[in-house]
Design a protein around this motif. Structure first.
Motif, PDB file in Angstrom:
ATOM      1  N   THR A  64      54.521  64.160  47.057  1.00 24.70           N
ATOM      2  CA  THR A  64      54.343  65.105  46.120  1.00 24.70           C
ATOM      3  C   THR A  64      55.566  65.508  45.359  1.00 24.70           C
ATOM      4  N   CYS A  65      56.921  65.091  46.060  1.00 22.98           N
ATOM      5  CA  CYS A  65      58.111  65.402  45.500  1.00 22.98           C
ATOM      6  C   CYS A  65      58.242  64.783  44.017  1.00 22.98           C
ATOM      7  N   PRO A  66      58.602  65.372  43.051  1.00 20.27           N
ATOM      8  CA  PRO A  66      58.532  65.105  41.731  1.00 20.27           C
ATOM      9  C   PRO A  66      60.035  64.047  41.638  1.00 20.27           C
ATOM     10  N   LYS A  67      60.940  64.538  42.216  1.00 18.36           N
ATOM     11  CA  LYS A  67      62.031  63.733  42.243  1.00 18.36           C
ATOM     12  C   LYS A  67      61.934  62.275  42.721  1.00 18.36           C
ATOM     13  N   LEU A  68      61.206  62.411  44.034  1.00 15.95           N
ATOM     14  CA  LEU A  68      61.318  61.255  44.960  1.00 15.95           C
ATOM     15  C   LEU A  68      59.929  60.363  44.058  1.00 15.95           C
ATOM     16  N   ASN A  69      59.076  60.987  43.495  1.00 14.87           N
ATOM     17  CA  ASN A  69      58.227  60.204  42.696  1.00 14.87           C
ATOM     18  C   ASN A  69      58.707  59.409  41.614  1.00 14.87           C
ATOM     19  N   SER A  70      59.714  59.922  40.929  1.00 17.96           N
ATOM     20  CA  SER A  70      60.276  59.342  39.782  1.00 17.96           C
ATOM     21  C   SER A  70      61.269  58.218  40.230  1.00 17.96           C
ATOM     22  N   LEU A  71      61.932  58.366  41.344  1.00 23.29           N
ATOM     23  CA  LEU A  71      62.836  57.405  41.826  1.00 23.29           C
ATOM     24  C   LEU A  71      62.050  55.984  42.237  1.00 23.29           C
ATOM     25  N   VAL A  72      60.860  56.543  43.014  1.00 18.45           N
ATOM     26  CA  VAL A  72      59.847  55.491  43.370  1.00 18.45           C
ATOM     27  C   VAL A  72      59.252  54.589  42.152  1.00 18.45           C
ATOM     28  N   SER A  73      58.924  55.561  41.153  1.00 15.00           N
ATOM     29  CA  SER A  73      58.520  54.837  39.916  1.00 15.00           C
ATOM     30  C   SER A  73      59.501  53.729  39.360  1.00 15.00           C
ATOM     31  N   THR A  74      60.692  54.233  39.252  1.00 14.20           N
ATOM     32  CA  THR A  74      61.877  53.569  38.924  1.00 14.20           C
ATOM     33  C   THR A  74      62.189  52.310  39.642  1.00 14.20           C
ATOM     34  N   LEU A  75      61.695  52.362  41.162  1.00 16.47           N
ATOM     35  CA  LEU A  75      61.893  51.124  42.133  1.00 16.47           C
ATOM     36  C   LEU A  75      60.802  50.113  41.479  1.00 16.47           C
ATOM     37  N   GLU A  76      59.582  50.565  41.548  1.00 19.62           N
ATOM     38  CA  GLU A  76      58.397  49.748  41.326  1.00 19.62           C
ATOM     39  C   GLU A  76      58.739  49.014  39.969  1.00 19.62           C
ATOM     40  N   GLY A  77      59.240  49.689  38.982  1.00 20.07           N
ATOM     41  CA  GLY A  77      59.694  49.082  37.813  1.00 20.07           C
ATOM     42  C   GLY A  77      60.453  47.801  37.715  1.00 20.07           C
ATOM     43  N   THR A  78      61.396  47.676  38.721  1.00 17.98           N
ATOM     44  CA  THR A  78      62.165  46.572  39.033  1.00 17.98           C
ATOM     45  C   THR A  78      61.685  45.288  39.541  1.00 17.98           C
ATOM     46  N   GLY A  79      60.288  45.459  39.915  1.00 17.51           N
ATOM     47  CA  GLY A  79      59.745  44.033  40.231  1.00 17.51           C
ATOM     48  C   GLY A  79      59.906  43.987  41.959  1.00 17.51           C
ATOM     49  N   ARG A  80      60.503  45.160  42.607  1.00 13.72           N
ATOM     50  CA  ARG A  80      60.579  45.174  43.865  1.00 13.72           C
ATOM     51  C   ARG A  80      59.164  44.692  44.498  1.00 13.72           C
ATOM     52  N   GLU A 154      65.404  53.433  51.921  1.00 15.29           N
ATOM     53  CA  GLU A 154      66.828  52.839  52.111  1.00 15.29           C
ATOM     54  C   GLU A 154      67.533  52.574  50.992  1.00 15.29           C
ATOM     55  N   MET A 155      66.482  51.831  50.064  1.00 16.45           N
ATOM     56  CA  MET A 155      67.046  51.505  48.599  1.00 16.45           C
ATOM     57  C   MET A 155      67.180  53.031  47.842  1.00 16.45           C
ATOM     58  N   LEU A 156      66.535  53.872  48.140  1.00 16.86           N
ATOM     59  CA  LEU A 156      66.720  55.292  47.501  1.00 16.86           C
ATOM     60  C   LEU A 156      67.725  56.026  48.016  1.00 16.86           C
ATOM     61  N   ARG A 157      68.251  55.960  49.220  1.00 19.58           N
ATOM     62  CA  ARG A 157      68.936  56.759  50.108  1.00 19.58           C
ATOM     63  C   ARG A 157      70.096  57.644  49.580  1.00 19.58           C
ATOM     64  N   ASP A 158      70.814  56.961  48.235  1.00 22.57           N
ATOM     65  CA  ASP A 158      71.721  57.453  47.604  1.00 22.57           C
ATOM     66  C   ASP A 158      71.621  58.577  46.669  1.00 22.57           C
ATOM     67  N   SER A 159      70.150  58.184  46.175  1.00 29.35           N
ATOM     68  CA  SER A 159      69.651  59.129  45.125  1.00 29.35           C
ATOM     69  C   SER A 159      68.646  59.997  45.287  1.00 29.35           C
ATOM     70  N   TRP A 160      68.244  59.982  46.524  1.00 35.86           N
ATOM     71  CA  TRP A 160      67.487  61.070  47.202  1.00 35.86           C
ATOM     72  C   TRP A 160      67.856  61.239  48.696  1.00 35.86           C
ATOM     73  N   PRO A 161      67.784  62.495  49.263  1.00 39.37           N
ATOM     74  CA  PRO A 161      67.459  63.827  48.704  1.00 39.37           C
ATOM     75  C   PRO A 161      68.716  64.554  48.358  1.00 39.37           C
ATOM     76  N   SER A 162      68.607  65.210  47.090  1.00 39.35           N
ATOM     77  CA  SER A 162      69.654  66.149  46.795  1.00 39.35           C
ATOM     78  C   SER A 162      69.049  67.326  46.083  1.00 39.35           C
ATOM     79  N   GLY A 163      69.481  68.274  46.343  1.00 40.07           N
ATOM     80  CA  GLY A 163      69.136  69.605  45.277  1.00 40.07           C
ATOM     81  C   GLY A 163      67.646  70.001  45.806  1.00 40.07           C
ATOM     82  N   ASP A 164      67.211  70.988  45.031  1.00 32.78           N
ATOM     83  CA  ASP A 164      66.004  71.627  44.931  1.00 32.78           C
ATOM     84  C   ASP A 164      64.983  70.974  44.182  1.00 32.78           C
ATOM     85  N   CYS A 165      64.037  70.211  44.583  1.00 30.38           N
ATOM     86  CA  CYS A 165      63.065  69.374  43.704  1.00 30.38           C
ATOM     87  C   CYS A 165      62.048  70.300  43.221  1.00 30.38           C
ATOM     88  N   ALA A 166      61.789  71.410  43.898  1.00 26.48           N
ATOM     89  CA  ALA A 166      60.632  72.031  43.223  1.00 26.48           C
ATOM     90  C   ALA A 166      60.795  73.078  42.372  1.00 26.48           C
TER      91      ALA A 166
END
Length: 166
Positions: A64-80, A154-166
């Protein structure tokens, strides 16, 4: 609270309101808050195997976390996901771990309510179809349960978490 620090709780009215804001719609069939962002907001909900209207919903853990959802979508877009799926055919240990993740997911969902299907979510156990599902599963259950969820976090560790996502 860091990545993978699950704190399962019964959702409060405030939690459900936050999840509705995160999703842009009212949550359906929420049983538990399965993980929280470092800010304390819900990041993963556990959903009932059947929605309130009786519709089967095999996705037990929903990100449900919008920030994490966005990061995962970006990761999906890389062909991982294609790379991950290709490794299943080459790495017996990884394939076995992914099979165990599938079996654990299925057993947990069926303990709540069996849908009479071996379908879990995210392509398990032979495909990698949705990293959002794997990340949600990894956050809900902690490290060592879902290898692709752990890897994505692990791939997203440096991008999330930070700040207030909601």
């Amino acid at each position: 609270m860091g990545i993978g620090d699950a704190q399962v709780t019964t959702p409060t009215a405030e939690d459900l309101e936050t999840v509705a804001k995160q999703l842009g719609r009212a949550p359906r069939g929420t049983r538990e808050i399965a993980a929280r962002c470092p800010s304390g907001h819900p990041s993963v909900v556990q959903t009932a195997p059947r929605l309130p209207d009786g519709t089967p919903f095999p996705t037990l853990y929903y990100l449900t976390c919008p920030k994490l959802n966005s990061l995962v979508s970006t990761l999906e877009g890389t062909g991982r996901m294609k790379e991950m799926e290709a490794r299943l055919a080459e790495d017996e240990e990884l394939s076995a771990a992914y099979q165990r993740a599938h079996e654990s997911y299925l057993a947990e969902r069926d303990a709540i309510e069996s849908l009479g299907t071996q379908v879990t979510a995210g392509g398990m156990p032979t495909r990698v179809k949705c990293l959002h599902v794997h990340v949600a599963h990894a956050l809900a259950k902690g490290p060592g349960v879902n290898p692709f969820g752990d890897e994505a976090l692990e791939m997203l560790r440096d991008s999330w978490p930070s700040g207030d996502c909601a």
